[in-house]
Design a protein around this motif. Structure first.
Motif, short mmCIF file in Angstrom:
data_model
loop_
_atom_site.label_atom_id
_atom_site.label_comp_id
_atom_site.label_asym_id
_atom_site.label_seq_id
_atom_site.Cartn_x
_atom_site.Cartn_y
_atom_site.Cartn_z
N ALA A 1 0.93 -0.99 -0.18
CA ALA A 1 -0.21 0.03 0.02
C ALA A 1 0.86 1.12 -0.01
CB ALA A 1 -0.88 -0.14 1.23
N TYR A 2 1.95 1.40 0.77
CA TYR A 2 2.73 2.44 0.65
C TYR A 2 3.36 2.53 -0.49
CZ TYR A 2 7.00 4.90 1.87
OH TYR A 2 8.08 6.11 1.74
N ALA A 3 4.08 1.50 -0.96
CA ALA A 3 4.90 1.78 -2.32
C ALA A 3 4.01 2.02 -3.24
CB ALA A 3 5.43 0.51 -2.44
N GLU A 4 2.70 1.54 -3.58
CA GLU A 4 1.77 1.99 -4.99
C GLU A 4 1.27 3.42 -4.48
OE1 GLU A 4 0.55 -2.39 -6.38
OE2 GLU A 4 -0.85 -1.34 -4.78
N SER A 5 1.11 3.63 -3.04
CA SER A 5 0.50 4.98 -3.02
C SER A 5 1.36 6.13 -3.45
CB SER A 5 -0.07 4.98 -1.59
OG SER A 5 -1.04 4.23 -1.24
N VAL A 6 2.67 5.82 -2.84
CA VAL A 6 3.70 6.92 -3.17
C VAL A 6 3.69 7.03 -4.51
CG1 VAL A 6 6.08 7.44 -3.03
CG2 VAL A 6 4.77 6.88 -1.02
N GLU A 7 3.95 5.93 -5.46
CA GLU A 7 4.11 6.21 -6.80
C GLU A 7 3.10 6.66 -7.58
OE1 GLU A 7 5.42 4.37 -10.73
OE2 GLU A 7 6.25 3.67 -8.79
N LEU A 8 1.87 6.45 -7.13
CA LEU A 8 0.49 7.07 -7.57
C LEU A 8 0.72 8.75 -7.38
CD1 LEU A 8 -2.11 4.63 -7.01
CD2 LEU A 8 -1.52 5.49 -9.18
N ALA A 9 0.91 9.02 -6.08
CA ALA A 9 1.01 10.34 -5.58
C ALA A 9 2.23 10.95 -6.47
CB ALA A 9 1.22 10.42 -4.22
N ARG A 10 3.26 10.53 -6.65
CA ARG A 10 4.41 11.25 -7.30
C ARG A 10 4.01 11.36 -8.73
NH1 ARG A 10 9.64 7.72 -7.14
NH2 ARG A 10 8.22 6.27 -8.41
N ARG A 11 3.01 10.54 -9.39
CA ARG A 11 2.82 10.72 -10.91
C ARG A 11 1.51 11.97 -10.89
NH1 ARG A 11 1.23 5.70 -12.04
NH2 ARG A 11 3.15 5.15 -12.41
N TRP A 12 0.56 12.04 -9.99
CA TRP A 12 -0.59 12.69 -10.20
C TRP A 12 -0.88 13.94 -9.21
CZ3 TRP A 12 -2.12 11.93 -14.87
CH2 TRP A 12 -1.98 10.79 -15.50
N HIS A 13 -0.14 13.73 -8.18
CA HIS A 13 -0.66 15.04 -7.03
C HIS A 13 -0.05 16.13 -7.63
CE1 HIS A 13 -1.68 16.73 -3.39
NE2 HIS A 13 -0.41 17.32 -3.23
N GLY A 14 -0.90 17.10 -7.78
CA GLY A 14 -0.56 18.56 -8.32
C GLY A 14 -0.36 18.69 -9.79
N HIS A 15 -0.68 17.41 -10.51
CA HIS A 15 -0.50 17.52 -11.93
C HIS A 15 -1.94 18.23 -12.41
CE1 HIS A 15 0.57 16.11 -16.13
NE2 HIS A 15 -0.62 15.74 -16.05
N GLY A 16 -1.76 19.01 -13.21
CA GLY A 16 -3.12 19.95 -13.77
C GLY A 16 -4.16 20.25 -12.68
N ARG A 17 -5.17 19.53 -12.69
CA ARG A 17 -6.43 19.93 -11.79
C ARG A 17 -6.30 18.79 -10.97
NH1 ARG A 17 -9.84 23.69 -12.89
NH2 ARG A 17 -11.64 22.53 -12.58
N LEU A 18 -5.38 17.82 -10.62
CA LEU A 18 -5.62 16.43 -9.65
C LEU A 18 -4.91 16.68 -8.56
CD1 LEU A 18 -4.56 14.11 -12.97
CD2 LEU A 18 -7.01 15.04 -12.15
N ARG A 19 -5.47 15.77 -7.61
CA ARG A 19 -5.02 15.91 -6.21
C ARG A 19 -4.92 14.42 -5.73
NH1 ARG A 19 -7.26 20.44 -2.44
NH2 ARG A 19 -9.19 19.19 -3.19
N TYR A 20 -3.88 13.97 -5.09
CA TYR A 20 -3.75 12.56 -4.49
C TYR A 20 -4.28 12.64 -3.05
CZ TYR A 20 -2.50 7.74 -3.57
OH TYR A 20 -2.70 6.57 -3.25
N ALA A 21 -5.24 11.71 -2.71
CA ALA A 21 -5.94 11.39 -1.37
C ALA A 21 -5.25 10.06 -0.85
CB ALA A 21 -7.43 11.76 -1.21
N VAL A 22 -4.67 10.30 0.56
CA VAL A 22 -4.44 8.80 1.06
C VAL A 22 -5.66 8.46 1.54
CG1 VAL A 22 -3.18 7.85 2.89
CG2 VAL A 22 -1.94 9.71 1.46
N THR A 23 -5.90 7.04 1.20
CA THR A 23 -7.29 6.48 1.38
C THR A 23 -7.47 5.21 2.11
OG1 THR A 23 -7.98 7.48 -0.69
CG2 THR A 23 -9.71 6.24 0.33
N PRO A 24 -7.23 5.05 3.51
CA PRO A 24 -7.59 3.81 4.27
C PRO A 24 -9.11 3.77 4.20
CG PRO A 24 -7.10 5.77 5.67
CD PRO A 24 -6.89 6.20 4.49
#
Length: 282
Positions: free
Chosen positions: A173-196
Motif C-alpha cells: 500500500a505504501y509503495a503503490e500510494s507513493v508511486e501514484l502520488a508522485r505521478r499525479w498529485h498536483g498534476h494539472g487539476r488533480l490531487r492525491y488523497a491517501v485513502t484507508p
C-alpha cells in the motif's frame, strides 16, 4: 475563443460569509482554452470581441460547475442494484464490483463511465473514493487529466475484514500510494488523497503506512517521496474473553467483539467462533 451568452447565476464571493447569489440576464462569458477570461453584459463582451464564435444559451441557465464531496468510482455500474440491507448490498453488489477493477481493461471502461457521468451532471470537481488496485486509480487519473475535471482521489487500502481479493499489505500500500502520488498529485487539476477504507478494515500497521505516505509526499504540485518503508507499530491485545485468533495479510491478532472486557481496538475479521459477533445494535 468562444463567447457563451445567456442567463448566469453564480456566487462570485464566498457564500459562507454572507455573499449573495448573483443572477443576471443577457450575460456573456469569453472563454479561451477552457478558462474564463472576461465576464460582462453581452453587449459589452460582444463589442470587445467581434468575430468570436457565440454559443447562445437562451432559455437555459449557465451556472458554475458542481462540486461533489463524496462519490465512489467503483459503484458507477452498481447504481440501481438496491432492494437489500446495506451489509447485504455491500457483500452481493458493491464489493464484487470493486473486485472487478483488478482487470485493467474493465477498470478503463468504469473510469470512462464515471467521468462521463460527472460531466453530464454538471459536476466539474469531485472528491472520489477510488479503487483498491493501482492500475484502476492510475486510469482514473489519466482520463480525468484528459477531461479537464478537477479530481481528488487515491488508492483505497485495506488489510482485514473485506474480501481477500481487496486486501493488500502495508508495504505494498505504501509503495503503490507513493508511486501514484508522485505521478499525479498536483498534476494539472488533480490531487492525491491517501485513502484507508475505514478503521475496521485497516490494521494499525496499515494506518501507519498511510501516515508515512502523507509524511513522504509533501507540497502541492511538487510532491517528493522517500525510500523509507513504513514503520510497524506494536499493537496490544485487549480482548481477553471468548476470543479466537485469525491471520490477516498483515498481522495475527485476537478477534473479539461485544465482550464487556473488549476495548474493540484490536478486532479483525469476525469468525463464527467469536461469540460476541455480531455486535449489539446501538
Amino acid at each position: 475563443m468562444t463567447v457563451y451568452r445567456g442567463f448566469v447565476a453564480d456566487t462570485p464571493d464566498d457564500p459562507f460569509t454572507g455573499a449573495p447569489l448573483r443572477a443576471e440576464t443577457d450575460v456573456a462569458l469569453l472563454v479561451r482554452d477552457g478558462v474564463i477570461v472576461e465576464r460582462g453584459s453581452a453587449a459589452t463582451v460582444l463589442a470587445d470581441n467581434p468575430g468570436e464564435d457565440v454559443v447562445d444559451l437562451e432559455g437555459g441557465v449557465l451556472v458554475p460547475g458542481m462540486v461533489d464531496t463524496h462519490v465512489h468510482l467503483p459503484q458507477v455500474r452498481a447504481i440501481g442494484g438496491l432492494g437489500m440491507p446495506l451489509l447485504d448490498w455491500l457483500e452481493h453488489r458493491a464489493l464484487p464490483e470493486e473486485a472487478r477493477l483488478a482487470d485493467d481493461a474493465y477498470a478503463k471502461g468504469v473510469a470512462t463511465d464515471f467521468l462521463d457521468g460527472l460531466a453530464r451532471a454538471g459536476t466539474t470537481s469531485a472528491l472520489v473514493f477510488g479503487a483498491h488496485f493501482s492500475g484502476a486509480v492510475d486510469e482514473l487519473f489519466a482520463q480525468a487529466d484528459a477531461s479537464g475535471l478537477r479530481i481528488t482521489s487515491g488508492l483505497v487500502v485495506s488489510d482485514r475484514m473485506l474480501r481477500d481479493d481487496l486486501h493488500t499489505t502495508p508495504e505494498r500500500a505504501y509503495a503503490e500510494s507513493v508511486e501514484l502520488a508522485r505521478r499525479w498529485h498536483g498534476h494539472g487539476r488533480l490531487r492525491y488523497a491517501v485513502t484507508p477504507r475505514f478503521a475496521l478494515s485497516t490494521t494499525r500497521e496499515m494506518l501507519d503506512a498511510c501516515e508515512q505516505v502523507v509524511r513522504d509526499v509533501e507540497g502541492s504540485g511538487s510532491p517528493r517521496t522517500s525510500t523509507r518503508t513504513p514503520a510497524r507499530s506494536r499493537r496490544s491485545t485487549s480482548c481477553s474473553a471468548r476470543a479466537t485468533t485469525t491471520t490477516s495479510t498483515a498481522t495475527t491478532s485476537t478477534v473479539c467483539w461485544g465482550s464487556a472486557r473488549c476495548s474493540r481496538t484490536t478486532c479483525t475479521r469476525p469468525t463464527a467462533s467469536c461469540s460476541g459477533w455480531p455486535p449489539p445494535a446501538p
